[in-house]
Design a protein around this motif. Structure first.
Motif, PDB file in Angstrom:
ATOM      1  N   ALA A 178       0.840  -1.197   0.000  1.00  0.00           N
ATOM      2  CA  ALA A 178       0.000   0.000   0.000  1.00  0.00           C
ATOM      3  C   ALA A 178       0.877   1.249   0.000  1.00  0.00           C
ATOM      4  N   THR A 179       0.339   2.332  -0.537  1.00  0.00           N
ATOM      5  CA  THR A 179       1.082   3.590  -0.693  1.00  0.00           C
ATOM      6  C   THR A 179       0.623   4.618   0.333  1.00  0.00           C
ATOM      7  N   GLY A 180       1.562   5.206   1.057  1.00  0.00           N
ATOM      8  CA  GLY A 180       1.222   6.244   2.032  1.00  0.00           C
ATOM      9  C   GLY A 180       0.184   5.784   3.023  1.00  0.00           C
ATOM     10  N   ALA A 181       0.295   4.537   3.485  1.00  0.00           N
ATOM     11  CA  ALA A 181      -0.769   3.905   4.265  1.00  0.00           C
ATOM     12  C   ALA A 181      -0.627   4.078   5.763  1.00  0.00           C
ATOM     13  N   VAL A 182       0.583   4.364   6.253  1.00  0.00           N
ATOM     14  CA  VAL A 182       0.816   4.516   7.693  1.00  0.00           C
ATOM     15  C   VAL A 182       1.013   5.991   8.018  1.00  0.00           C
ATOM     16  N   GLU A 183       0.134   6.527   8.853  1.00  0.00           N
ATOM     17  CA  GLU A 183       0.206   7.936   9.242  1.00  0.00           C
ATOM     18  C   GLU A 183       0.185   8.035  10.762  1.00  0.00           C
ATOM     19  N   CYS A 184       1.242   8.602  11.322  1.00  0.00           N
ATOM     20  CA  CYS A 184       1.363   8.773  12.772  1.00  0.00           C
ATOM     21  C   CYS A 184       1.558  10.241  13.108  1.00  0.00           C
ATOM     22  N   VAL A 185       0.853  10.709  14.104  1.00  0.00           N
ATOM     23  CA  VAL A 185       1.005  12.085  14.571  1.00  0.00           C
ATOM     24  C   VAL A 185       2.017  12.102  15.710  1.00  0.00           C
ATOM     25  N   VAL A 186       3.072  12.894  15.562  1.00  0.00           N
ATOM     26  CA  VAL A 186       4.098  13.034  16.606  1.00  0.00           C
ATOM     27  C   VAL A 186       4.230  14.527  16.913  1.00  0.00           C
ATOM     28  N   PRO A 187       3.456  15.045  17.859  1.00  0.00           N
ATOM     29  CA  PRO A 187       3.364  16.495  18.055  1.00  0.00           C
ATOM     30  C   PRO A 187       4.527  17.137  18.796  1.00  0.00           C
ATOM     31  N   ASP A 188       5.290  16.349  19.572  1.00  0.00           N
ATOM     32  CA  ASP A 188       6.311  16.934  20.433  1.00  0.00           C
ATOM     33  C   ASP A 188       7.709  16.795  19.832  1.00  0.00           C
ATOM     34  N   ILE A 189       8.532  17.812  20.007  1.00  0.00           N
ATOM     35  CA  ILE A 189       9.926  17.740  19.582  1.00  0.00           C
ATOM     36  C   ILE A 189      10.675  16.803  20.534  1.00  0.00           C
ATOM     37  N   PRO A 190      11.357  15.796  20.022  1.00  0.00           N
ATOM     38  CA  PRO A 190      11.996  14.790  20.893  1.00  0.00           C
ATOM     39  C   PRO A 190      13.224  15.326  21.611  1.00  0.00           C
ATOM     40  N   ALA A 191      13.610  14.627  22.681  1.00  0.00           N
ATOM     41  CA  ALA A 191      14.797  15.017  23.430  1.00  0.00           C
ATOM     42  C   ALA A 191      16.064  14.696  22.650  1.00  0.00           C
ATOM     43  N   VAL A 192      16.050  13.585  21.889  1.00  0.00           N
ATOM     44  CA  VAL A 192      17.202  13.181  21.083  1.00  0.00           C
ATOM     45  C   VAL A 192      17.039  13.731  19.682  1.00  0.00           C
ATOM     46  N   ARG A 193      18.057  14.506  19.221  1.00  0.00           N
ATOM     47  CA  ARG A 193      17.934  15.139  17.909  1.00  0.00           C
ATOM     48  C   ARG A 193      19.286  15.090  17.187  1.00  0.00           C
ATOM     49  N   GLY A 194      19.288  15.549  15.936  1.00  0.00           N
ATOM     50  CA  GLY A 194      20.526  15.691  15.177  1.00  0.00           C
ATOM     51  C   GLY A 194      21.272  14.388  14.956  1.00  0.00           C
ATOM     52  N   ALA A 195      22.598  14.446  15.046  1.00  0.00           N
ATOM     53  CA  ALA A 195      23.452  13.300  14.743  1.00  0.00           C
ATOM     54  C   ALA A 195      23.145  12.109  15.640  1.00  0.00           C
ATOM     55  N   GLU A 196      22.856  12.368  16.902  1.00  0.00           N
ATOM     56  CA  GLU A 196      22.544  11.280  17.830  1.00  0.00           C
ATOM     57  C   GLU A 196      21.273  10.545  17.401  1.00  0.00           C
ATOM     58  N   ALA A 197      20.255  11.302  16.994  1.00  0.00           N
ATOM     59  CA  ALA A 197      19.007  10.694  16.530  1.00  0.00           C
ATOM     60  C   ALA A 197      19.221   9.915  15.241  1.00  0.00           C
ATOM     61  N   ALA A 198      20.014  10.462  14.318  1.00  0.00           N
ATOM     62  CA  ALA A 198      20.286   9.791  13.048  1.00  0.00           C
ATOM     63  C   ALA A 198      21.003   8.468  13.271  1.00  0.00           C
ATOM     64  N   ALA A 199      21.968   8.448  14.186  1.00  0.00           N
ATOM     65  CA  ALA A 199      22.707   7.221  14.485  1.00  0.00           C
ATOM     66  C   ALA A 199      21.799   6.174  15.119  1.00  0.00           C
ATOM     67  N   ALA A 200      20.936   6.600  16.036  1.00  0.00           N
ATOM     68  CA  ALA A 200      20.009   5.671  16.680  1.00  0.00           C
ATOM     69  C   ALA A 200      19.004   5.115  15.682  1.00  0.00           C
ATOM     70  N   LEU A 201      18.568   5.976  14.757  1.00  0.00           N
ATOM     71  CA  LEU A 201      17.622   5.546  13.735  1.00  0.00           C
ATOM     72  C   LEU A 201      18.233   4.476  12.843  1.00  0.00           C
ATOM     73  N   LEU A 202      19.459   4.690  12.404  1.00  0.00           N
ATOM     74  CA  LEU A 202      20.141   3.710  11.560  1.00  0.00           C
ATOM     75  C   LEU A 202      20.345   2.403  12.304  1.00  0.00           C
ATOM     76  N   SER A 203      20.693   2.472  13.583  1.00  0.00           N
ATOM     77  CA  SER A 203      20.882   1.274  14.390  1.00  0.00           C
ATOM     78  C   SER A 203      19.597   0.460  14.488  1.00  0.00           C
ATOM     79  N   SER A 204      18.463   1.145  14.703  1.00  0.00           N
ATOM     80  CA  SER A 204      17.174   0.453  14.789  1.00  0.00           C
ATOM     81  C   SER A 204      16.806  -0.198  13.465  1.00  0.00           C
ATOM     82  N   LEU A 205      17.055   0.512  12.361  1.00  0.00           N
ATOM     83  CA  LEU A 205      16.803  -0.057  11.040  1.00  0.00           C
ATOM     84  C   LEU A 205      17.609  -1.335  10.826  1.00  0.00           C
ATOM     85  N   GLN A 206      18.869  -1.293  11.191  1.00  0.00           N
ATOM     86  CA  GLN A 206      19.738  -2.450  11.002  1.00  0.00           C
ATOM     87  C   GLN A 206      19.284  -3.632  11.853  1.00  0.00           C
TER      88      GLN A 206
END
Length: 288
Positions: A178-206
């Motif tokens: 399906a196309t564009g099928a998952v929509e999540c609302v995330v209203p708050d700016i997270p505590a983890v941002r920038g390079a730290e967030a990018a590294a954590a995101l890649l780790s979770s993907l892996q």
């Protein structure tokens, strides 16, 4: 008559205050022993039907689907796994349950599923479920509830079937059909941002995708990451996974297939000109 009525009115007012106070005390006492409903960000999945989950449930569903794809299991296996987790835990990674049951699938250490620590890892738990399902002869032709029961051996063997429709909707989206099928609302700016967030995101993907991600060209930087994909189906698998995990990973924006998801609004919209996303790229940006 009016003079006499005043004490009665005062008494009623005092009783009302006492009742309200008693209700407040009762609610406060109960809050420690029962799970009260909570209002919060939601995810909506639309694919020949609609399912609404909270962000934690959505992330767990996406991980279950990713592990199934990683193990080359067919979509029907993912449907069975999701229906099982719906029934056993409502897609919540529970730390307790019946007897020694824990986790998404309420697997029991005493029955050989692994240690409590292992089963509490959604990736491990999903992998063990798929391994057990694969050993069930003819599971592909069974009803969802029959296939699930052969793995779980529940006291309520018909219970899994009621989640079959919801699980089919989730599986269609999370496998990329399906196309564009998952929509999540995330209203708050997270505590983890920038390079730290990018590294954590890649780790979770892996962790979720393993070699399935390794087979895709990808690059990560402080602003986020880019995954080069072979086709639209693979692209939407990753795009939907990213949105599903956005609440915990500091994601602000995801772009793919001419569409863009933005955290505060939670909707897929046509990509604005000059977004920098190529036709075969899933681009994820984190908050700075």
């Amino acid at each position: 008559m009016w003079v006499r009525a005043k004490p009665i009115v005062g008494l009623i007012a005092l009783l009302s205050v006492a009742v309200v106070a008693g209700v407040v005390v009762l609610i406060n006492n109960l809050a420690g022993t029962i799970k009260l409903p909570q209002l919060g960000p939601e995810c909506t999945v639309r694919a020949d039907g609609q399912v609404t989950l909270d962000t934690a449930q959505m992330a767990n569903a996406a991980t279950i689907a990713a592990v199934g794809v990683r193990r080359n299991m067919p979509e029907q296996a993912i449907v069975v796994a999701l229906a099982t987790a719906f029934q056993e835990s409502k897609l919540e990674n529970l730390d307790s349950g019946d007897r020694d049951s824990v986790g998404l699938f309420q697997q029991r250490p005493s029955q050989g599923w692994g240690t409590v620590e292992q089963i509490s890892d959604p990736r491990y738990a999903a992998g063990k479920f798929y391994a057990a399902l694969k050993k069930v002869k003819g599971w592909e032709e069974m009803r969802v509830t029959d296939a699930a029961q052969r793995v779980q051996r529940s006291a309520y063997p018909e219970a899994y079937e009621k989640w079959a429709d919801e699980s089919k909707v989730l599986a269609a989206a999370l496998t990329g059909r399906a196309t564009g099928a998952v929509e999540c609302v995330v209203p708050d700016i997270p505590a983890v941002r920038g390079a730290e967030a990018a590294a954590a995101l890649l780790s979770s993907l892996q962790l979720d995708w393993g070699k399935k991600l390794t087979g895709q060209a990808r690059s990560a930087e402080a602003a986020g990451l880019t995954v080069e994909v072979a086709d639209a189906s693979v692209g939407w698998r990753f795009a939907h996974w990213l949105v599903s995990h956005a609440s915990a990973t500091g994601l602000e924006r995801v772009r793919f297939g001419g569409l863009e998801w933005h955290a505060p609004e939670g909707k897929w919209q046509p990509v604005t000109e000059g977004s920098g996303a190529g036709p075969a790229q899933v681009v994820a940006e984190v908050f700075h």
